[in-house]
Design an enzyme around this catalytic site. Structure first.
Site, PDB file in Angstrom:
ATOM      1  N   SER A 192       0.840  -1.335   0.081  1.00 45.55           N
ATOM      2  CA  SER A 192       0.158   0.001   0.106  1.00 45.55           C
ATOM      3  C   SER A 192       0.767   1.223   0.066  1.00 45.55           C
ATOM      4  CB  SER A 192      -0.924   0.115   1.119  1.00 45.55           C
ATOM      5  OG  SER A 192      -0.371   0.040   2.518  1.00 45.55           O
ATOM      6  N   ASP A 193       1.717   1.311   0.762  1.00 46.11           N
ATOM      7  CA  ASP A 193       2.521   2.617   0.899  1.00 46.11           C
ATOM      8  C   ASP A 193       3.525   2.801  -0.365  1.00 46.11           C
ATOM      9  OD1 ASP A 193       4.197   0.362   1.880  1.00 46.11           O
ATOM     10  OD2 ASP A 193       4.851   1.656   3.679  1.00 46.11           O
ATOM     11  N   THR A 194       4.238   1.744  -0.745  1.00 42.98           N
ATOM     12  CA  THR A 194       4.957   1.624  -1.980  1.00 42.98           C
ATOM     13  C   THR A 194       4.345   2.137  -3.342  1.00 42.98           C
ATOM     14  OG1 THR A 194       6.435  -0.012  -1.229  1.00 42.98           O
ATOM     15  CG2 THR A 194       6.616   0.463  -3.338  1.00 42.98           C
TER      16      THR A 194
END
Length: 742
Positions: free
Chosen positions: A472-474
């Site tokens: 999700s954050d990448t």
């Protein structure tokens, strides 16, 4: 690719034959062996990174060392001193002058992603038991790294490079050093053996250590708590079904359960029999292994087994396996687990999720398909992507790299500093954009629901597209980087609107009912599943959790996207933002802090959370929660103007000070600035510390470890010492008019 002959895992090995019974590697004494470090080269093919050792002078002439190679290996760079910075922007320019030299041909940045000490042993165990020859340069440099990381006081090794000596770290490292050729008479090994015996010997290692020792044949399977593959036959609706576990946990226990069921043991040889007599406090034949299934050193017992798990293990060992487990059930379980192993291999082209599960998959393929099978051959080709060479020797990275993650942060830092339109940096950033375009995942996994995979079309993986796991954050940080550049003059539009929308579609599938976002996929099971945590050395490992860091990354990405495409899925994005912000607010502790799970610790999470709140206009003046967060940061600032937080914060859940670190100082500074903290003084003191530690060539030196996972394992992010200071200094310059440095 350069066509020449060099050391890799499949050529120029220690022996042209498979491991002989007397071991193919000549034992070494305490005299340090070392390769010619000037002969190592890093090859980067579309983000696939492998190190190669050149054997001849002719090869060296054909393939000269790059600046990046020399930097990673700690060799002199012969770069000129730069003009002393007179402003924060000057400091940023100097940093980019240095860091741009480390950009690799595909457009990404690379680095060591080490720290955990249990990664390298699994790799070597897998090579050894699958009779994979280990090239001599790799064996030499692995030994050199492990000895470099030996605790100088007690001779042991810990769970990670900054941790105290443990039975896990010491047992696994000692055995691997012996497999790599270290002599038991080496004084360093004698000291390590003494420490291991003081810890109670190998029987006091945790579950994962006992598993590998049993595979090698230096421990009996009776000492290993059961990992029955029948768990994978449990219907999906069952609350503890494995598909509900955190992705790393289930991908480790998948091949582990298959191997456990087969009770595979490497055929004994003289070295194995000798190791048996070295790692216990009594003779091997006298050890009652069954009595040690639950034995563990207090230093390793970070997450003690629950009473429920202990009872389940007893039932499995004494009732289920001997009396109720029929051959058809066993075969059905093994067939299904191996089918899932094959799907993991196919979905990643045998790169697999990470270097804990990948070597286990290789051993499972060796057992099922045979030593000369395509699957084993392909694993042998892919495992070297986890290897990393540095000045201390060769280690195993936590994944096959951090390519997409670090490249995304560099792009954002330059944009935040207002330098993305500077002609000097456009070629560098254009190459970075080209890399990010190339690494976007364009399709979902084949039969993704059968293999329990999360939607991934349009996402970015932490490392490479081939590894292929949605994060999700990448995805959010890469998406922001692409959007930032593609909406600036002079940059090509490489990622189409449709592909950008694919990324948004995938992100919107990843939100939890709480409103927060986890890492690889939404939470699938209850936190109560932690009562089944059999790993012992890790916390919060059984299921996905909400994270302020991941939630903030998604919030800021959705906000950025909506500025450019306000009509696309407007209602769903608004709902997602409301939920994520509600979670971030709720996750704040009474003292104003947030606990971080992927960086150390309260400093890292606090920066992200304040960015979330700033995206909806909350700041120090109008929000009490933001004011409390700023007060928390200010209360932790050290006398020299910096911030320094120990990894002990992650383990204990309480902020623990250490000497100031430029990375943590940058995180705190960024947080205070996005929160619009009104007092410039503390921020300026922090900026002066960052600039003051910059070297004359523009670089910053490596300090303490920066990252963490599962509360107890620390991991390195060396490029953070460039990206976050660049961002912090650039933001300061924009906010305060780029003042002169005094």
């Amino acid at each position: 690719m350069i066509e020449n002959k060099h050391s890799s895992l499949n050529d120029n090995a220690v022996s042209d034959q498979k491991h002989r019974s007397d071991s193919a590697i000549t034992p070494s004494t305490e005299h340090e062996e070392k390769t010619n470090i000037q002969r190592w080269r890093l090859l980067d093919e579309r983000g696939c990174q492998t190190w190669h050792y050149l054997e001849s002078d002719e090869e060296v002439k054909v393939w000269p060392q790059s600046t990046a190679d020399k930097y990673f290996l700690g060799l002199p760079l012969d770069l000129p001193d730069l003009p002393p910075p007179k402003t924060p922007t000057d400091s940023v320019q100097n940093a980019l002058s240095f860091f741009s030299q480390l950009q690799l041909p595909p457009g990404n940045w690379a680095c060591e992603y080490g720290g955990p000490m249990f990664l390298l042993p699994g790799m070597v165990f897998a090579w050894y038991v699958t009779q994979t020859p280990i090239p001599k340069p790799i064996a030499i440099e692995m030994k050199r790294y492990l000895f470099a990381r030996q605790n100088p006081e007690d001779g042991g090794w810990g769970l990670h490079i900054e941790g105290e000596s443990t039975a896990y770290g010491t047992t696994m490292t000692y055995v691997v050093l012996r497999l790599l050729g270290a002599s038991e008479e080496d004084q360093r090994m004698i000291k390590a053996r003494g420490m291991l015996h003081m810890l109670g010997g190998a029987v006091n290692g945790p579950h994962w250590a006992k598993f590998w020792l049993a595979v090698l044949g230096v421990m009996e399977w009776d000492a290993v708590n059961p990992v029955p593959p029948e768990l994978w036959l449990v219907p999906d609706w069952v609350p503890f079904a494995p598909w509900r576990w955190w992705i790393h946990m289930r991908q480790v226990f998948l091949p582990m359960s298959y191997i456990y069921s087969t009770k595979f043991v490497f055929p004994s040889n003289p070295l194995v029999r000798q190791i048996r007599e070295e790692i216990y406090t009594q003779s091997y034949s006298s050890v009652n292994f069954a009595s040690h299934r639950n034995s563990i050193s207090p230093r390793d017992n970070y997450h003690p087994k629950s009473l429920l798990l202990t009872i389940i293990n007893w039932i499995l060992v004494y009732i289920w396996i001997p009396f109720l487990r029929t051959d058809p059930i066993k075969k059905s379980a093994e067939d299904w687990t191996f089918d899932l192993i094959q799907r993991e291999d196919e979905n990643t082209d045998f790169a697999d999720l990470a270097p804990v599960s990948s070597p286990m998959n290789m051993v499972a393929c060796f057992i099922h398909d045979g030593p000369d099978s395509y699957s084993v051959k392909r694993h042998r080709e892919r495992l070297p992507e986890f290897l990393w060479m540095k000045h201390e020797g060769m280690l195993v990275n936590g994944t096959n790299g951090v390519q997409t993650w670090d490249t995304s942060w560099l792009v954002q830092a330059v944009v935040e500093a207002g330098l993305a339109e500077d002609p000097k940096w456009k070629p560098m950033l254009t190459k970075a954009l080209e890399f990010l375009e190339d690494q976007q995942i364009r399709e979902n996994c084949k039969e993704q629901h059968v293999c329990y995979r999360q939607q991934r079309k349009g996402a970015w993986a932490f490392s490479t597209k081939t590894q292929g796991y949605t994060v999700s954050d990448t995805t959010s940080e890469a998406l922001k980087a692409v959007l930032m550049l593609q909406h600036l003059p002079g940059y090509p539009k490489l990622v189409s609107d449709e592909r950008i929308q694919d990324a948004i579609d995938t992100l919107l599938t990843m939100q939890n009912a709480s409103g927060g976002f986890a890492s690889y996929e939404p939470t699938r099971g209850s936190e109560y599943l932690e009562v089944l945590n059999a790993a012992e050395v890790f916390g919060r490992i059984m299921v996905e959790y909400d994270y302020p860091e991941c939630s903030t990354a998604v919030v800021t990405a959705l906000h950025h996207f909506s500025k450019h495409d306000p009509s696309y899925r407007k209602a769903e994005i608004s709902k997602a933002l409301d939920g994520a912000l509600r979670y971030v607010r709720k996750a704040q502790r009474p003292d104003g802090s947030w606990y971080g799970s992927w960086g150390i610790c309260f400093t890292y999470a606090g920066m992200f959370a304040l960015e979330s709140l700033a995206s909806v206009g909350e700041n120090y003046t109008n929000s009490r929660r933001v004011a409390k967060a700023c007060e928390f940061f200010i209360g932790k600032q050290r006398a020299d103007g910096g911030w320094g937080e120990s990894y002990k914060s992650c383990e204990t859940g309480v902020y623990v000070q250490r000497e100031s670190q430029i990375v943590m100082t940058s995180w705190a500074t960024i947080g205070l600035m996005v929160a619009e903290y009104p007092d410039r003084g503390p921020i300026e003191r922090a900026v002066m510390l960052i600039i003051g530690r910059q070297q004359k060539n523009g670089e910053w030196l490596q300090e303490g470890i920066e990252g963490v996972f599962n509360k107890s394992v620390m991991i390195s992010y060396p490029n953070y010492k460039f990206t976050f200071p660049i961002k912090a200094l650039g933001m300061f310059a924009k906010k305060y008019g780029n003042p002169k440095i005094h």
